[in-house]
Design an enzyme around this catalytic site. Structure first.
Site, PDB file in Angstrom:
ATOM      1  N   THR A 143      -7.490  10.433   9.332  1.00  0.00           N
ATOM      2  CA  THR A 143      -7.589   9.814   7.830  1.00  0.00           C
ATOM      3  C   THR A 143      -7.381   8.388   7.777  1.00  0.00           C
ATOM      4  O   THR A 143      -6.925   7.571   8.455  1.00  0.00           O
ATOM      5  CB  THR A 143      -6.443  10.485   7.040  1.00  0.00           C
ATOM      6  N   GLY A 144      -7.894   7.955   6.424  1.00  0.00           N
ATOM      7  CA  GLY A 144      -7.829   6.451   6.393  1.00  0.00           C
ATOM      8  C   GLY A 144      -9.099   5.739   6.347  1.00  0.00           C
ATOM      9  O   GLY A 144     -10.346   6.556   6.439  1.00  0.00           O
ATOM     10  N   ASP A 164      -1.282   2.303  11.338  1.00  0.00           N
ATOM     11  CA  ASP A 164      -0.672   1.141  10.594  1.00  0.00           C
ATOM     12  C   ASP A 164      -0.433   0.217  11.554  1.00  0.00           C
ATOM     13  O   ASP A 164      -0.329  -1.109  11.130  1.00  0.00           O
ATOM     14  CB  ASP A 164       0.388   1.618   9.788  1.00  0.00           C
ATOM     15  N   GLU A 170      -1.952  14.652  10.818  1.00  0.00           N
ATOM     16  CA  GLU A 170      -2.460  13.894  11.598  1.00  0.00           C
ATOM     17  C   GLU A 170      -1.711  14.127  13.084  1.00  0.00           C
ATOM     18  O   GLU A 170      -2.396  14.229  14.114  1.00  0.00           O
ATOM     19  CB  GLU A 170      -2.114  12.341  11.535  1.00  0.00           C
TER      20      GLU A 170
HETATM   21  C1  ABF Z   1      -4.318   6.975   8.682  1.00  0.00           C
HETATM   22  O1  ABF Z   1      -4.791   5.949   7.784  1.00  0.00           O
HETATM   23  C2  ABF Z   1      -2.898   6.769   8.732  1.00  0.00           C
HETATM   24  O2  ABF Z   1      -2.117   7.280   9.476  1.00  0.00           O
HETATM   25  C3  ABF Z   1      -2.906   5.139   8.630  1.00  0.00           C
HETATM   26  O3  ABF Z   1      -1.611   5.236   7.804  1.00  0.00           O
HETATM   27  C4  ABF Z   1      -3.902   4.860   7.926  1.00  0.00           C
HETATM   28  C5  ABF Z   1      -4.891   3.557   8.417  1.00  0.00           C
HETATM   29  O4  ABF Z   1      -5.543   3.388   7.606  1.00  0.00           O
HETATM   30  P1  ABF Z   1      -6.636   2.276   7.426  1.00  0.00           P
HETATM   31  O5  ABF Z   1      -7.709   2.837   8.635  1.00  0.00           O
HETATM   32  O6  ABF Z   1      -7.390   2.626   6.355  1.00  0.00           O
HETATM   33  O7  ABF Z   1      -5.948   1.176   7.721  1.00  0.00           O
HETATM   34  O8  ABF Z   1      -4.920   7.023   9.972  1.00  0.00           O
END
Ligand code: ABF
Length: 230
Positions: free
Chosen positions: A28-29, A86, A105
């Site tokens: 995710t993200g 992160d 996750e």
């Molecule tokens: C997820 O998305 C999360 O665990 C983490 O918080 C975030 C990272 O986001 P991005 O890829 O948008 O920086 O994987």
């Protein structure tokens, strides 16, 4: 090159690791979203894979991109999970959960034979903790849970402000699992593996964003190119 270009480059490198017939965990993200989109292009071109999404947002992205989905009820183990983070430290310990999907996750990563974390170089740190540590909690008994978390912090020589994460409407942010998130501003976490064990023992804590011993590979995209850490 924009940050988003770097994220896409990291995602593209991870897609190269995907083989026909693989069962995949889909992170995710914004970085993981690039992975899902690039994977979708390969699926349209004939690649056969099946994925388990780590959030409702990723489920929607995967469906839009034509990536076939399954669940951890239907499949036993996953071959590979690709997800963002992160923060990533040199031991490939991670802080995750800024997007609020840490519980799914972690379940998906733990059910996978291999996890590749994809990110731009800004996520690389010497010591975890600059990014607030997300802790997913049950709303019931929150006062007791907060006090237990404070005690765990004290035992682990860390301290910092704890805030209940808010949604855009000003109410508590609710995770896909119906829980709340406390963001703990710790600055530095000297022993993240030990803190993870302490937090795991608190009944009101559902999960936390310390991912210890899960990622085997980090693909980091920076202005000078891609760096792979294993
Ligand atoms: C997820 O998305 C999360 O665990 C983490 O918080 C975030 C990272 O986001 P991005 O890829 O948008 O920086 O994987």
């Amino acid at each position: 090159m924009s940050m988003d270009d770097l994220k896409r480059q990291a995602a593209a490198r991870a897609v190269e690791q995907v083989r026909d017939g693989m069962k995949l965990g889909l992170g995710t993200g914004s970085t993981a979203k690039h992975f899902v989109e690039l994977l979708g292009e390969r699926v349209q071109a004939g690649l056969k894979v099946i994925g388990v999404p780590t959030s409702e947002a990723t489920r929607a992205d995967a469906e839009r991109c034509g990536v076939p989905l399954t669940t951890l009820e239907e499949v036993d183990r996953l071959d590979l999970t690709v997800d963002g983070a992160d923060e990533i430290d040199p031991n490939l310990e991670l802080i995750k959960g800024g997007g609020g999907a840490l519980l799914r996750e972690k379940i998906v990563a733990a059910a996978s034979d291999r996890m590749i974390v994809i990110a731009d170089e800004s996520k690389w740190v010497k010591t975890l903790g600059r990014f607030p540590l997300p802790i997913e909690v049950v709303p019931f008994g929150l006062g007791a849970t907060r006090r237990a978390i404070e005690a765990a912090f004290a035992e682990n020589n860390v301290s910092g402000q704890m805030d209940i994460r808010k949604a855009k409407d000003g109410h508590a942010f609710v995770t896909d699992g119906g829980h709340w998130i406390i963001d703990a501003r710790l600055g530095q976490i000297p022993d993240s593996a030990r803190l993870a064990v302490s937090l795991n023992s608190i009944p009101g804590v559902v999960e936390h964003g310390l991912f210890i011993g899960l990622a085997r590979t980090a693909v980091l995209a920076g202005p000078e190119g891609i760096r792979v850490v294993e």
